[in-house]
Motif scaffolding. Structure first.
Motif, PDB file in Angstrom:
ATOM      1  N   LEU A  56       0.846  -1.282   0.027  1.00 31.24           N
ATOM      2  CA  LEU A  56      -0.216   0.159  -0.121  1.00 31.24           C
ATOM      3  C   LEU A  56       0.869   1.305   0.022  1.00 31.24           C
ATOM      4  O   LEU A  56       1.851   1.275   0.622  1.00 31.24           O
ATOM      5  N   GLY A  57       0.600   2.208  -0.761  1.00 30.61           N
ATOM      6  CA  GLY A  57       1.244   3.538  -0.951  1.00 30.61           C
ATOM      7  C   GLY A  57       0.150   4.655  -0.609  1.00 30.61           C
ATOM      8  O   GLY A  57      -0.524   4.345   0.551  1.00 30.61           O
ATOM      9  N   HIS A  58       0.108   5.856  -1.529  1.00 31.18           N
ATOM     10  CA  HIS A  58      -0.701   6.768  -1.067  1.00 31.18           C
ATOM     11  C   HIS A  58      -1.598   6.768  -2.005  1.00 31.18           C
ATOM     12  O   HIS A  58      -2.113   7.686  -2.617  1.00 31.18           O
ATOM     13  N   SER A  59      -2.229   5.665  -2.624  1.00 29.11           N
ATOM     14  CA  SER A  59      -3.256   5.546  -3.637  1.00 29.11           C
ATOM     15  C   SER A  59      -3.949   4.020  -3.140  1.00 29.11           C
ATOM     16  O   SER A  59      -3.669   3.324  -2.479  1.00 29.11           O
ATOM     17  N   LEU A  60      -5.064   3.847  -4.095  1.00 26.13           N
ATOM     18  CA  LEU A  60      -5.944   2.801  -3.634  1.00 26.13           C
ATOM     19  C   LEU A  60      -6.163   2.160  -4.997  1.00 26.13           C
ATOM     20  O   LEU A  60      -7.297   1.826  -5.478  1.00 26.13           O
ATOM     21  N   PRO A  61      -5.190   1.263  -5.737  1.00 25.04           N
ATOM     22  CA  PRO A  61      -5.290   0.393  -6.670  1.00 25.04           C
ATOM     23  C   PRO A  61      -6.090  -0.869  -6.538  1.00 25.04           C
ATOM     24  O   PRO A  61      -6.202  -1.326  -5.318  1.00 25.04           O
ATOM     25  N   PRO A  62      -6.773  -1.568  -7.425  1.00 26.67           N
ATOM     26  CA  PRO A  62      -7.463  -2.710  -7.210  1.00 26.67           C
ATOM     27  C   PRO A  62      -6.784  -3.618  -6.249  1.00 26.67           C
ATOM     28  O   PRO A  62      -7.520  -4.470  -5.717  1.00 26.67           O
ATOM     29  N   GLU A  63      -5.579  -3.868  -6.317  1.00 30.68           N
ATOM     30  CA  GLU A  63      -4.552  -4.908  -5.862  1.00 30.68           C
ATOM     31  C   GLU A  63      -4.994  -4.719  -4.139  1.00 30.68           C
ATOM     32  O   GLU A  63      -4.731  -5.731  -3.358  1.00 30.68           O
ATOM     33  N   VAL A  64      -5.126  -3.477  -3.589  1.00 30.22           N
ATOM     34  CA  VAL A  64      -5.271  -3.306  -2.127  1.00 30.22           C
ATOM     35  C   VAL A  64      -6.807  -3.260  -1.791  1.00 30.22           C
ATOM     36  O   VAL A  64      -6.981  -3.240  -0.522  1.00 30.22           O
ATOM     37  N   HIS A  65      -7.720  -3.375  -2.583  1.00 30.53           N
ATOM     38  CA  HIS A  65      -9.204  -3.160  -1.942  1.00 30.53           C
ATOM     39  C   HIS A  65      -9.674  -4.374  -1.254  1.00 30.53           C
ATOM     40  O   HIS A  65     -10.110  -4.281  -0.235  1.00 30.53           O
ATOM     41  N   GLY A  66      -9.205  -5.814  -1.588  1.00 32.82           N
ATOM     42  CA  GLY A  66      -9.560  -6.993  -0.574  1.00 32.82           C
ATOM     43  C   GLY A  66      -8.790  -6.762   0.551  1.00 32.82           C
ATOM     44  O   GLY A  66      -9.281  -6.814   1.812  1.00 32.82           O
ATOM     45  N   PRO A  67      -7.528  -6.700   0.567  1.00 31.21           N
ATOM     46  CA  PRO A  67      -6.779  -6.791   1.983  1.00 31.21           C
ATOM     47  C   PRO A  67      -7.089  -5.357   2.786  1.00 31.21           C
ATOM     48  O   PRO A  67      -7.016  -5.550   4.154  1.00 31.21           O
ATOM     49  N   LEU A  68      -7.282  -4.110   2.185  1.00 31.89           N
ATOM     50  CA  LEU A  68      -7.697  -3.139   3.135  1.00 31.89           C
ATOM     51  C   LEU A  68      -9.053  -3.206   3.762  1.00 31.89           C
ATOM     52  O   LEU A  68      -9.363  -3.120   4.788  1.00 31.89           O
TER      53      LEU A  68
END
Length: 294
Positions: A271-283
């Protein structure tokens, strides 16, 4: 039954904010608080839908973003007024208490609400931000780092922010925004330029203009420190560590978790300072593990 509604709420004289609510009508409210100059659509659909499977999720446009009132040039306000808007959104929607999730400046606004209106907060989750505190970061070996010695913003971002923003048309503005997202994204995950271009096209359509806002950067940022109130916090608080964040890199999350009383820390890899699809599930998973434990 899941429902999705939009409405405007008045948060101050002459100020109307666009809001969207979705999820089970009887679900526990969860309010998403976005960062500076960011519309509520900055919370991407993939993340919102995951959260709305368990909560009545509310996202909204700050003042001078999206479809909300653009009033700063006629009536300047303070950043702390944006925190009062958070409470006013709850009031306008008839919500007594809600889970708050804040990113970037939204994480700071969430801290202000935690400090000033803890009775309105069921739980708080913050990430991509730093603590509104003058306390030192205490390391495991007992040594201390003063807050003004914590790592700063990536110089590449500072250089980008220093560039004048010119009106060269919508496509050029999209190019600028995608370039900005690539810098915010960090180096933890591959960057998908087309995903962020499509997101920004949606935001431009939602707003009705491609011209960027600058009000939040020009607003008065004074009076935001809440060192003692945050240390005395009793609201369940989760700090999500973003290891690739170029704005508030580690150990800012550790500083946050220490500065906010009773806070716990969890990490979303990449995770950086953006919300790409790869982090939607884990977040969504770490947020829901926090909110559904209440």
């Amino acid at each position: 039954m899941s429902v999705r509604t939009t409405r405007f709420v008045e948060t101050a004289p002459g100020v109307r904010l666009w809001t969207e609510t979705r999820g089970p009508a009887d679900g526990t409210p969860l309010l998403l608080v976005m960062g500076a100059q960011a519309s509520g659509l900055g919370w991407p659909e993939g993340l919102v839908e995951r959260l709305a499977a368990h909560h009545r999720v509310i996202r909204y446009d700050h003042r001078d973003t999206g479809r909300s009132s653009w009033t700063f040039d006629q009536d300047p306000y303070r950043v702390t007024d944006l925190a009062e808007d958070v409470v006013a959104v709850l009031d306008g929607l008839g919500v007594e208490r809600a889970h708050l999730v804040g990113m970037s400046l939204g994480g700071m606004l969430t801290q202000l609400v935690l400090a000033d209106h803890p009775d309105r907060v069921l739980s708080a989750t913050v990430f991509g931000t730093t603590a509104l505190s003058t306390a030192d970061l205490v390391h495991p070996d007992g040594t201390r780092t003063p807050v003004d010695r914590l790592p700063g913003i990536d110089p590449r971002l500072l250089e980008e922010w220093a560039r004048p923003v010119e009106d060269l048309g919508e496509e050029a503005e999209l190019d600028r925004r995608v370039r900005h997202w690539e810098l915010l994204h960090g180096d933890g995950l591959p960057f998908d330029a087309e995903y962020f271009r499509a997101l920004e096209r949606e935001i431009i359509e939602h707003t009705g203009s491609y011209l960027p806002g600058t009000a939040h950067g020009r607003a008065d940022h004074s009076g935001m420190l809440r060192t003692e109130a945050l240390a005395a916090n009793r609201v369940p608080t989760l700090v999500v560590s973003a290891p690739a964040d170029p704005v508030f890199p580690p150990p800012h999350p550790q500083f946050l978790a220490q500065a906010i009383g009773g806070a716990r820390l969890a990490e979303v890899p990449g995770l950086g300072h953006s919300l790409p699809p790869e982090v939607h599930g884990p977040l969504a998973e770490v947020v829901l593990s926090h909110t559904t434990a209440r």
